[in-house]
Design an enzyme around this catalytic site. Sequence first.
Site, short mmCIF file in Angstrom:
data_model
loop_
_atom_site.label_atom_id
_atom_site.label_comp_id
_atom_site.label_asym_id
_atom_site.label_seq_id
_atom_site.Cartn_x
_atom_site.Cartn_y
_atom_site.Cartn_z
N ASP A 33 0.82 -1.21 0.00
CA ASP A 33 0.00 0.00 0.00
C ASP A 33 0.86 1.27 0.00
O ASP A 33 0.40 2.34 0.39
CB ASP A 33 -0.97 0.00 1.19
CG ASP A 33 -0.22 -0.05 2.52
OD1 ASP A 33 1.03 -0.14 2.50
OD2 ASP A 33 -0.88 0.00 3.57
N HIS A 237 24.14 4.17 -18.27
CA HIS A 237 23.22 4.47 -17.16
C HIS A 237 23.37 3.45 -16.03
O HIS A 237 22.38 2.91 -15.54
CB HIS A 237 21.77 4.53 -17.65
CG HIS A 237 21.50 5.75 -18.46
ND1 HIS A 237 20.53 5.81 -19.42
CD2 HIS A 237 22.07 6.98 -18.45
CE1 HIS A 237 20.53 7.01 -19.97
NE2 HIS A 237 21.46 7.75 -19.40
N ASP A 254 27.63 10.85 -12.16
CA ASP A 254 26.68 11.69 -12.90
C ASP A 254 25.48 11.88 -11.98
O ASP A 254 24.76 10.91 -11.69
CB ASP A 254 26.28 10.99 -14.21
CG ASP A 254 25.38 11.86 -15.08
OD1 ASP A 254 24.83 12.86 -14.59
OD2 ASP A 254 25.23 11.50 -16.27
N ASP A 265 22.56 18.93 -13.18
CA ASP A 265 22.99 17.69 -13.86
C ASP A 265 24.48 17.81 -14.16
O ASP A 265 24.88 18.52 -15.08
CB ASP A 265 22.17 17.52 -15.15
CG ASP A 265 22.50 16.22 -15.88
OD1 ASP A 265 23.20 15.38 -15.31
OD2 ASP A 265 22.01 16.07 -17.02
N HIS A 344 26.40 8.72 -27.34
CA HIS A 344 25.25 9.53 -26.90
C HIS A 344 25.43 10.95 -27.38
O HIS A 344 26.50 11.33 -27.85
CB HIS A 344 25.06 9.46 -25.38
CG HIS A 344 26.24 9.94 -24.58
ND1 HIS A 344 26.50 11.28 -24.35
CD2 HIS A 344 27.22 9.27 -23.93
CE1 HIS A 344 27.58 11.40 -23.59
NE2 HIS A 344 28.06 10.19 -23.33
N HIS A 348 21.54 18.30 -23.87
CA HIS A 348 20.08 18.31 -23.80
C HIS A 348 19.69 19.56 -23.04
O HIS A 348 20.48 20.13 -22.29
CB HIS A 348 19.54 17.04 -23.13
CG HIS A 348 20.09 16.76 -21.75
ND1 HIS A 348 19.65 17.41 -20.62
CD2 HIS A 348 21.06 15.92 -21.32
CE1 HIS A 348 20.31 16.95 -19.56
NE2 HIS A 348 21.20 16.05 -19.96
N HIS A 355 15.99 15.96 -18.68
CA HIS A 355 16.02 16.04 -20.14
C HIS A 355 14.83 16.92 -20.49
O HIS A 355 13.71 16.43 -20.69
CB HIS A 355 15.91 14.65 -20.77
CG HIS A 355 17.11 13.80 -20.47
ND1 HIS A 355 17.13 12.44 -20.58
CD2 HIS A 355 18.36 14.14 -20.04
CE1 HIS A 355 18.32 11.97 -20.24
NE2 HIS A 355 19.08 12.99 -19.91
N GLU A 380 28.13 17.51 -22.29
CA GLU A 380 28.56 16.31 -21.58
C GLU A 380 29.17 15.23 -22.47
O GLU A 380 28.64 14.14 -22.60
CB GLU A 380 27.37 15.71 -20.81
CG GLU A 380 26.10 15.51 -21.62
CD GLU A 380 24.99 14.89 -20.76
OE1 GLU A 380 25.24 13.84 -20.16
OE2 GLU A 380 23.89 15.45 -20.71
N TYR A 384 34.09 5.92 -23.84
CA TYR A 384 33.84 4.69 -23.10
C TYR A 384 34.48 3.51 -23.84
O TYR A 384 34.09 3.19 -24.96
CB TYR A 384 32.32 4.46 -22.97
CG TYR A 384 31.59 5.72 -22.54
CD1 TYR A 384 31.50 6.08 -21.19
CD2 TYR A 384 31.04 6.59 -23.49
CE1 TYR A 384 30.86 7.26 -20.80
CE2 TYR A 384 30.40 7.76 -23.12
CZ TYR A 384 30.32 8.09 -21.77
OH TYR A 384 29.70 9.25 -21.40
N ARG A 402 33.32 10.83 -18.43
CA ARG A 402 32.34 11.83 -18.90
C ARG A 402 32.51 13.08 -18.04
O ARG A 402 32.75 12.97 -16.83
CB ARG A 402 30.91 11.30 -18.80
CG ARG A 402 29.87 12.32 -19.27
CD ARG A 402 28.51 11.69 -19.60
NE ARG A 402 27.80 11.10 -18.50
CZ ARG A 402 27.67 9.79 -18.29
NH1 ARG A 402 28.22 8.92 -19.12
NH2 ARG A 402 27.00 9.34 -17.25
N GLU A 404 30.52 16.79 -17.46
CA GLU A 404 29.26 17.46 -17.81
C GLU A 404 29.06 18.71 -16.96
O GLU A 404 29.20 18.67 -15.74
CB GLU A 404 28.09 16.50 -17.55
CG GLU A 404 26.72 17.13 -17.71
CD GLU A 404 25.57 16.12 -17.55
OE1 GLU A 404 25.77 15.10 -16.85
OE2 GLU A 404 24.49 16.37 -18.12
N1 GLY Z 1 22.13 12.13 -16.13
C1 GLY Z 1 21.45 12.18 -17.33
C2 GLY Z 1 22.18 12.94 -18.32
O1 GLY Z 1 23.28 13.39 -18.09
O2 GLY Z 1 21.68 13.18 -19.38
MN MN Z 2 24.09 13.84 -16.27
MN MN Z 3 22.84 15.40 -18.81
#
Ligand code: GLY
Ligand code: MN
Ligand code: MN
Length: 437
Positions: A33, A237, A254, A265, A344, A348, A355, A380, A384, A402, A404
């Site tokens: 619940d 991810h 991240d 982010d 990628h 964004h 996003h 970002e 890899y 990465r 960002e």
């Molecule tokens: N953490 C999601 C991105 O960097 O797009």
């Molecule tokens: Mn990110």
């Molecule tokens: Mn991002």
Amino acid sequence: MNYVQRRDALARALPEKSVAIFFNPEPARRSGDQDYAYRPDSNMIYLCGMDEPGAVAVIASAEQGVRFRLFVKPRDPERERWVGSRYGVEGARDQFGADEARDIAELRASLSDILFALESVYFDFTYSSALAPMLFEATEALRHRGRRASEGPRAFCDVRDIVGEMRRIKDADEIEIMKRAAEVSVAGFEAVLKTLRPGMGEWEVEATLQHAFRARHAMGESFGSICAGGAHATTLHYEANRDVLRDGDLILIDAGAEVEYYAGDISRTFPVNGRFSPAQRDIYELVLKAQKEAIETCIVGNHIKSPHQRVREVFAHGLHELGILSESPQTILSENLDFAFYFHGTSHYLGIDTHDVGIAYRRGHDAPARLEEGVVLTVEPGLYFTEDDARVPEKYRGIGVRIEDDVLVTARGPVVLTAQLIKEIDDIEACMGRREG
Ligand code: GLY
Ligand code: MN
Ligand code: MN
């Protein structure tokens, strides 16, 4: 907050004789619940700040008299003792400025009156299963009502493009909040830098971030934090965060704080033991160079894909120089060979959603959307190299990097909202080294 201005802008963007309908769904069931932590609909937050489950907002086109209607659950002292207080119909009017506020139970009956003289109805198709049956049923009933069988709207449209384009350009209030989201996100990473050590669990890094965010009054994380030690960083991810950090590995983090429903982010890649190895340095320096050059492209008149193009150019040269790809930079780009290690996008939009909404390509046009003052986007890039990739020199296998940052586009050039967080190798090593002493 500029809710009235935002609703006015939407009212003007709607065609005459139309309304836009927004909706906060009920919380999703987690187990037994228990429900998942509640997150209101982002457009409800943007247009009226209404965060209560089940609420419906109706915003009318500019020429209509009643412009903003809210339908909410009524006060219920007995129930509120269990689940917390409600705004009620009075609160909808007094706190949220509704021109007309009603009990949600009256929504269906009110729809007949609201839709009667309209040509079109806009709503978020995300919620079709909840809203469409009621809207269609109300419209159908109007169509067959009495002698005047031509009543009611003829068209149903998705409102997301209109509000998405509004949300793409941040106003002054939003920029202030996003600066705070960036600041709190930075504080989370700084807390990690103070504690990062071999033997630590990835989950402890996650907990350090969460604590730093909440302790600074953020609502929490803007998405599930990625705390990826060693080769886990090559999974884009990776959110399991269940491994132990090893001496000699990197950790790719991240994460971002959510402040007043706006997302930070950030990605950073740190050496777990405080020192980059020569191979880790090679890759890190290449990603950092690409990121810095890409940030420079975030200027008015460029487009949302400009940072990505720059990153790919820098990577093409770097991958060639490091002997990872033998082909020329031109061939790497024309044959998309870099996709093997960079799969990628670079940017964004960022806002109420991590996003965030806002078109990347204008419909019917090949050209990507232009960057304008007030756009906030991430930059970002990452590289890899999986552990088992025999194409790659052995020393680079299992490395994922990465970097960002969050960037605000202004008339004076890009403003990096997360600039306070270090990213130069020397700064990271010095910061982690000082800590030991
Ligand atoms: N953490 C999601 C991105 O960097 O797009
Ligand atoms: Mn990110
Ligand atoms: Mn991002």
